[in-house]
Design an enzyme around this catalytic site. Structure first.
Site, short mmCIF file in Angstrom:
data_model
loop_
_atom_site.label_atom_id
_atom_site.label_comp_id
_atom_site.label_asym_id
_atom_site.label_seq_id
_atom_site.Cartn_x
_atom_site.Cartn_y
_atom_site.Cartn_z
N HIS A 34 0.85 -1.23 0.21
CA HIS A 34 -0.05 0.15 -0.09
C HIS A 34 0.85 1.42 0.01
O HIS A 34 0.21 2.34 -0.19
CB HIS A 34 -0.75 0.12 1.22
CG HIS A 34 -2.25 0.59 0.77
ND1 HIS A 34 -3.35 0.70 1.65
CD2 HIS A 34 -2.72 1.15 -0.04
CE1 HIS A 34 -4.40 1.22 1.03
NE2 HIS A 34 -3.98 1.61 0.04
N ASP B 268 -7.57 -1.51 0.02
CA ASP B 268 -6.50 -2.62 0.44
C ASP B 268 -7.40 -4.04 0.79
O ASP B 268 -8.19 -3.91 1.70
CB ASP B 268 -6.19 -2.10 2.03
CG ASP B 268 -4.89 -2.96 2.63
OD1 ASP B 268 -5.18 -4.30 2.46
OD2 ASP B 268 -4.13 -2.28 3.23
N ASP C 209 -7.10 -6.29 2.60
CA ASP C 209 -7.06 -6.69 3.96
C ASP C 209 -8.27 -5.81 4.74
O ASP C 209 -8.75 -6.33 5.96
CB ASP C 209 -5.78 -6.57 4.95
CG ASP C 209 -5.37 -4.93 5.07
OD1 ASP C 209 -6.31 -4.21 5.29
OD2 ASP C 209 -4.17 -4.96 5.27
N ASP D 167 -3.12 3.64 7.91
CA ASP D 167 -1.79 3.91 7.07
C ASP D 167 -1.53 5.21 7.02
O ASP D 167 -1.23 6.16 6.11
CB ASP D 167 -2.20 3.40 5.48
CG ASP D 167 -2.26 1.78 5.43
OD1 ASP D 167 -2.02 1.27 6.43
OD2 ASP D 167 -2.59 1.49 4.45
N GLU E 208 -2.25 -5.26 -1.57
CA GLU E 208 -1.86 -6.06 -0.65
C GLU E 208 -2.37 -7.50 -0.75
O GLU E 208 -2.31 -8.28 0.21
CB GLU E 208 -2.27 -5.63 0.91
CG GLU E 208 -1.82 -4.10 1.34
CD GLU E 208 -0.30 -4.12 1.69
OE1 GLU E 208 0.10 -5.43 1.78
OE2 GLU E 208 0.26 -3.31 1.95
N1 LIG Z 1 -1.04 -1.36 4.15
C1 LIG Z 1 -1.17 -2.14 5.33
N2 LIG Z 1 -1.49 -3.21 5.10
N3 LIG Z 1 -0.71 -1.57 6.36
C2 LIG Z 1 -0.64 -1.95 7.76
C3 LIG Z 1 -0.05 -1.16 8.44
C4 LIG Z 1 0.18 -1.96 9.91
C5 LIG Z 1 0.64 -0.75 11.19
N4 LIG Z 1 -0.45 0.36 11.56
C6 LIG Z 1 1.80 -0.22 10.71
O1 LIG Z 1 2.12 0.97 10.62
O2 LIG Z 1 2.91 -1.03 10.53
MN LIG Z 2 -3.44 -0.41 3.75
MN LIG Z 3 -4.39 -2.65 5.58
#
Ligand SMILES: NC(=[NH2+])NCCC[C@H](N)C(=O)O
Ligand SMILES: [Mn+2]
Ligand SMILES: [Mn+2]
Length: 346
Positions: A119, A250, A252, A146, A295
């Site tokens: 991402h 994303d 997820d 994010d 992702e």
């Molecule tokens: N694009 C994603 N899947 N981001 C996950 C981020 C997880 C966590 N908040 C971090 O800063 O590391």
């Molecule tokens: Mn993300």
């Molecule tokens: Mn995510």
């Protein structure tokens, strides 16, 4: 101040033609990149999504689809971490390249689909989009916000920091990272809405609250229902004027039972029908201009079926954003059948 005179007229014509958002053609752009986080394999996302039949699915639509293939990102030697952030120069270089490519695709009049990759790529795709369409708004569908800065990030990973590079309000909280001198913040906090959040870091929570960002957690979705969530989203972003939408999706955001092949899964995500409702409603505005689908990590699926499930969900999300309908009738004609007032559904 309103733009006057010839320059103003020229600029307005330019913006309304390149940023007219009704889909005439679609560009697909792959970004096989994984250095915004530490788990390898997400660079194979574009291939997995294509293998799940993306282009064939889109070819059922009645506008042309141009597959521009995958960008090629070179490996950078000696890309030392900076402030605990791994690979800053690689991410800076890749997002800069992607920004150019997205900007060109939008300028050529295509509704653009970017396949990630992690991402962090959104720094490039949203910036490139904003270069052509400075008044765009951003809908970020994700389990995560994010929006860490390099100083608040618990992991250092840039895929958890993309939005912080975009926001004007965070400019004085962002240290200068090697590789990112090309990007200046371009988005206001009021032009962003999150949907699907359920794993927000403490520093991110403070930013969301301080900047008054509109966001819907999974709990909000349980309380309001996804239909109301989309109404409030469009009310927030579009009630003053119609403007191009950037959708950054994303995978997820979806429940891990539906999208297991991803790097940072979080339980309690969107149902299939909630995910599809979000994208159908975005399509129905007639304003979708660029979307990211990021992702998907085929290396992390526990079985070939798990990978196939995740990638074909990604295809469904993209197709539905571009007009595939559950109501039958000719695909991708829904928006031309509606008049302008109905499209916004406010
Ligand atoms: N694009 C994603 N899947 N981001 C996950 C981020 C997880 C966590 N908040 C971090 O800063 O590391
Ligand atoms: Mn993300
Ligand atoms: Mn995510």
């Amino acid at each position: 101040m309103a733009l006057r005179g010839t320059l103003g007229r020229l600029l307005r014509t330019h913006l309304t033609t390149t940023c007219q958002t009704r889909t005439r053609s679609v560009a697909v752009l792959g970004a096989p990149f994984s250095k915004g986080q530490k788990r390898r394999g997400v660079e194979r996302g574009p291939k997995a999504i294509r293998d799940a039949g993306l282009i064939e699915r889109l070819s059922n639509f009645d506008y042309p689809v141009h597959d521009f293939g995958d960008l090629s990102f070179q490996n950078l030697e000696n890309d030392e971490p900076y402030l605990q952030v791994p690979s800053p120069r690689s991410v800076g270089r890749a997002t800069n390249m992607l920004s150019e490519a997205v900007s060109n695709a939008v300028a050529a009049g295509h509704t653009t689909v970017m396949l990630g990759g992690d991402h962090s790529l959104a720094i490039g795709s949203v910036e490139g989009h904003a270069r052509q369409c400075p008044d765009l708004c951003l809908i970020w569908v994700d389990a995560h916000a994010d929006i860490n800065t390099p100083l608040t990030s618990p992991s250092g990973n840039l895929h958890g920091q993309s939005v912080a590079f975009m926001l004007k309000e965070l400019q004085n909280k962002m240290p200068e990272l090697p590789g990112f001198s090309w990007v200046q913040p371009f988005l206001s906090a009021k032009d962003l809405v999150y949907i699907g959040l359920r794993d927000v870091d403490p520093g991110e929570y403070d930013i969301l609250k301080d900047l008054g960002i509109q966001y819907f957690t999974m709990r909000d979705i349980d309380r309001l229902g996804i239909q109301r969530v989309m109404e409030v989203t469009f009310d927030h972003l579009l009630s003053r004027k119609q403007r191009p939408i950037h959708l950054s999706f994303d995978i997820d955001a979806m429940d891990p039972s539906l999208a297991p092949a991803t790097g940072t899964p979080v339980n309690g995500g969107l149902t299939y029908r909630e995910g599809i409702w979000i994208t159908e409603e975005i399509h129905n505005t007639g304003l979708l201009s660029v979307m990211d689908l990021v992702e998907v990590n085929p290396v992390l699926g526990a079985s070939p079926e798990a990978v196939e499930m995740t990638a074909s969900l990604a295809v469904d999300v993209i197709a539905s954003s571009l007009g595939q309908s559950r109501e039958g009738g000719p695909i991708a004609q829904t928006q031309t059948l509606k008049d302008d007032t109905e499209q916004l559904r406010l």
